[in-house]
Design a protein around this motif. Structure first.
Motif, PDB file in Angstrom:
ATOM      1  N   PHE A  53      44.015  35.638  36.570  1.00  0.00           N
ATOM      2  CA  PHE A  53      43.422  34.639  37.464  1.00  0.00           C
ATOM      3  C   PHE A  53      44.462  33.921  38.319  1.00  0.00           C
ATOM      4  N   GLN A  54      45.245  34.711  39.025  1.00  0.00           N
ATOM      5  CA  GLN A  54      46.243  34.184  39.949  1.00  0.00           C
ATOM      6  C   GLN A  54      45.634  34.106  41.348  1.00  0.00           C
ATOM      7  N   SER A  55      46.197  33.258  42.185  1.00  0.00           N
ATOM      8  CA  SER A  55      45.681  33.067  43.540  1.00  0.00           C
ATOM      9  C   SER A  55      46.527  33.841  44.543  1.00  0.00           C
ATOM     10  N   PHE A  56      45.853  34.607  45.394  1.00  0.00           N
ATOM     11  CA  PHE A  56      46.485  35.331  46.484  1.00  0.00           C
ATOM     12  C   PHE A  56      45.701  35.085  47.754  1.00  0.00           C
ATOM     13  N   ARG A  57      46.380  35.185  48.852  1.00  0.00           N
ATOM     14  CA  ARG A  57      45.730  35.130  50.156  1.00  0.00           C
ATOM     15  C   ARG A  57      46.223  36.328  50.950  1.00  0.00           C
ATOM     16  N   PHE A  58      45.292  37.166  51.396  1.00  0.00           N
ATOM     17  CA  PHE A  58      45.595  38.357  52.184  1.00  0.00           C
ATOM     18  C   PHE A  58      45.083  38.109  53.590  1.00  0.00           C
ATOM     19  N   GLY A  59      45.981  37.730  54.506  1.00  0.00           N
ATOM     20  CA  GLY A  59      45.538  37.401  55.862  1.00  0.00           C
ATOM     21  C   GLY A  59      44.564  36.232  55.814  1.00  0.00           C
ATOM     22  N   LEU A  60      43.325  36.458  56.255  1.00  0.00           N
ATOM     23  CA  LEU A  60      42.313  35.408  56.233  1.00  0.00           C
ATOM     24  C   LEU A  60      41.512  35.386  54.941  1.00  0.00           C
ATOM     25  N   VAL A  61      41.700  36.372  54.089  1.00  0.00           N
ATOM     26  CA  VAL A  61      40.941  36.483  52.843  1.00  0.00           C
ATOM     27  C   VAL A  61      41.638  35.698  51.739  1.00  0.00           C
ATOM     28  N   ASN A  62      40.956  34.681  51.229  1.00  0.00           N
ATOM     29  CA  ASN A  62      41.506  33.863  50.161  1.00  0.00           C
ATOM     30  C   ASN A  62      40.911  34.322  48.841  1.00  0.00           C
ATOM     31  N   ALA A  63      41.730  34.884  47.987  1.00  0.00           N
ATOM     32  CA  ALA A  63      41.298  35.343  46.667  1.00  0.00           C
ATOM     33  C   ALA A  63      41.834  34.378  45.625  1.00  0.00           C
ATOM     34  N   GLY A  64      41.429  33.132  45.707  1.00  0.00           N
ATOM     35  CA  GLY A  64      41.913  32.097  44.805  1.00  0.00           C
ATOM     36  C   GLY A  64      41.450  32.308  43.379  1.00  0.00           C
ATOM     37  N   LEU A  65      42.387  32.312  42.458  1.00  0.00           N
ATOM     38  CA  LEU A  65      42.137  32.467  41.028  1.00  0.00           C
ATOM     39  C   LEU A  65      41.287  33.694  40.724  1.00  0.00           C
ATOM     40  N   SER A  66      41.501  34.783  41.472  1.00  0.00           N
ATOM     41  CA  SER A  66      40.656  35.971  41.325  1.00  0.00           C
ATOM     42  C   SER A  66      41.426  37.274  41.172  1.00  0.00           C
ATOM     43  N   VAL A  67      42.729  37.211  40.967  1.00  0.00           N
ATOM     44  CA  VAL A  67      43.513  38.439  40.858  1.00  0.00           C
ATOM     45  C   VAL A  67      44.354  38.380  39.586  1.00  0.00           C
ATOM     46  N   HIS A  68      44.227  39.429  38.765  1.00  0.00           N
ATOM     47  CA  HIS A  68      45.096  39.578  37.605  1.00  0.00           C
ATOM     48  C   HIS A  68      46.325  40.339  38.091  1.00  0.00           C
ATOM     49  N   VAL A  69      47.501  39.864  37.709  1.00  0.00           N
ATOM     50  CA  VAL A  69      48.747  40.426  38.216  1.00  0.00           C
ATOM     51  C   VAL A  69      49.610  40.896  37.051  1.00  0.00           C
ATOM     52  N   GLU A  70      50.164  42.087  37.208  1.00  0.00           N
ATOM     53  CA  GLU A  70      51.174  42.587  36.287  1.00  0.00           C
ATOM     54  C   GLU A  70      52.377  42.976  37.118  1.00  0.00           C
ATOM     55  N   VAL A  71      53.546  42.599  36.661  1.00  0.00           N
ATOM     56  CA  VAL A  71      54.781  42.981  37.344  1.00  0.00           C
ATOM     57  C   VAL A  71      55.690  43.685  36.352  1.00  0.00           C
ATOM     58  N   ASP A  72      56.294  44.746  36.822  1.00  0.00           N
ATOM     59  CA  ASP A  72      57.301  45.436  36.025  1.00  0.00           C
ATOM     60  C   ASP A  72      58.494  45.715  36.940  1.00  0.00           C
ATOM     61  N   ASP A  73      59.417  46.525  36.493  1.00  0.00           N
ATOM     62  CA  ASP A  73      60.633  46.777  37.260  1.00  0.00           C
ATOM     63  C   ASP A  73      60.378  47.510  38.569  1.00  0.00           C
ATOM     64  N   THR A  74      59.276  48.231  38.664  1.00  0.00           N
ATOM     65  CA  THR A  74      59.053  49.091  39.827  1.00  0.00           C
ATOM     66  C   THR A  74      57.880  48.701  40.716  1.00  0.00           C
ATOM     67  N   HIS A  75      56.880  47.976  40.175  1.00  0.00           N
ATOM     68  CA  HIS A  75      55.651  47.731  40.937  1.00  0.00           C
ATOM     69  C   HIS A  75      55.092  46.316  40.755  1.00  0.00           C
ATOM     70  N   LEU A  76      54.325  45.931  41.744  1.00  0.00           N
ATOM     71  CA  LEU A  76      53.447  44.764  41.688  1.00  0.00           C
ATOM     72  C   LEU A  76      52.041  45.330  41.510  1.00  0.00           C
ATOM     73  N   HIS A  77      51.441  45.104  40.354  1.00  0.00           N
ATOM     74  CA  HIS A  77      50.124  45.657  40.036  1.00  0.00           C
ATOM     75  C   HIS A  77      49.074  44.571  40.265  1.00  0.00           C
ATOM     76  N   LEU A  78      48.168  44.809  41.201  1.00  0.00           N
ATOM     77  CA  LEU A  78      47.098  43.860  41.509  1.00  0.00           C
ATOM     78  C   LEU A  78      45.793  44.402  40.948  1.00  0.00           C
ATOM     79  N   LYS A  79      45.133  43.581  40.140  1.00  0.00           N
ATOM     80  CA  LYS A  79      43.876  43.969  39.505  1.00  0.00           C
ATOM     81  C   LYS A  79      42.843  42.884  39.806  1.00  0.00           C
TER      82      LYS A  79
END
Length: 135
Positions: A53-79
């Motif tokens: 439940f992380q907040s992201f904004r993609f251009g005009l699209v506000n996905a507040g508290l709606s994205v699960h995020v995983e980060v590792d050494d190679t990728h940013l995983h958006l779920k």
């Protein structure tokens, strides 16, 4: 005669619901599908850090508290969370080399992925800076 008004009101509410869903699929869903087409989802590494439940904004699209995020050494995983999935959003795994970090603003940071500008949590996007910095 009141039954006629109830019927029209129900039809109007149902029609509005489907119209809003169509608009959401055209904006939110398309934004995530564009990223997923280019960067399909992969399995996160064993030492990945995940926050829900992380907040992201993609251009005009506000996905507040709606994205699960995983980060590792190679990728940013958006779920995307379930709500965004109803709007057609899908998972993606963006390699750090594709993330161009921008300025930091407190707990958030700007970045660019291809033509998509975004703002997301600094804890996740800071790894892009170390991935793009030459050794």
């Amino acid at each position: 005669m009141p039954g006629g008004w109830v019927t029209w009101t129900v039809l109007l509410v149902v029609g509005d619901f489907f119209f809003v869903l169509l608009i959401m699929r055209a904006t939110i869903g398309q934004t995530f599908r564009t990223l997923a087409d280019r960067y399909p989802a992969t399995q996160a590494g064993p030492h990945a850090v995940r926050k829900n439940f992380q907040s992201f904004r993609f251009g005009l699209v506000n996905a507040g508290l709606s994205v699960h995020v995983e980060v590792d050494d190679t990728h940013l995983h958006l779920k995307p969370a379930r709500f965004l999935r109803w709007a057609g959003a899908v998972d993606s795994s963006i390699p750090w080399e594709a993330v161009q970090p921008g300025k930091r603003h407190g707990k958030y940071r700007k970045a660019r992925i291809d033509a998509t500008s975004l703002i997301g949590p600094s804890w996740a996007l800071d790894l892009a800076e170390s991935a793009t910095t030459p050794d």
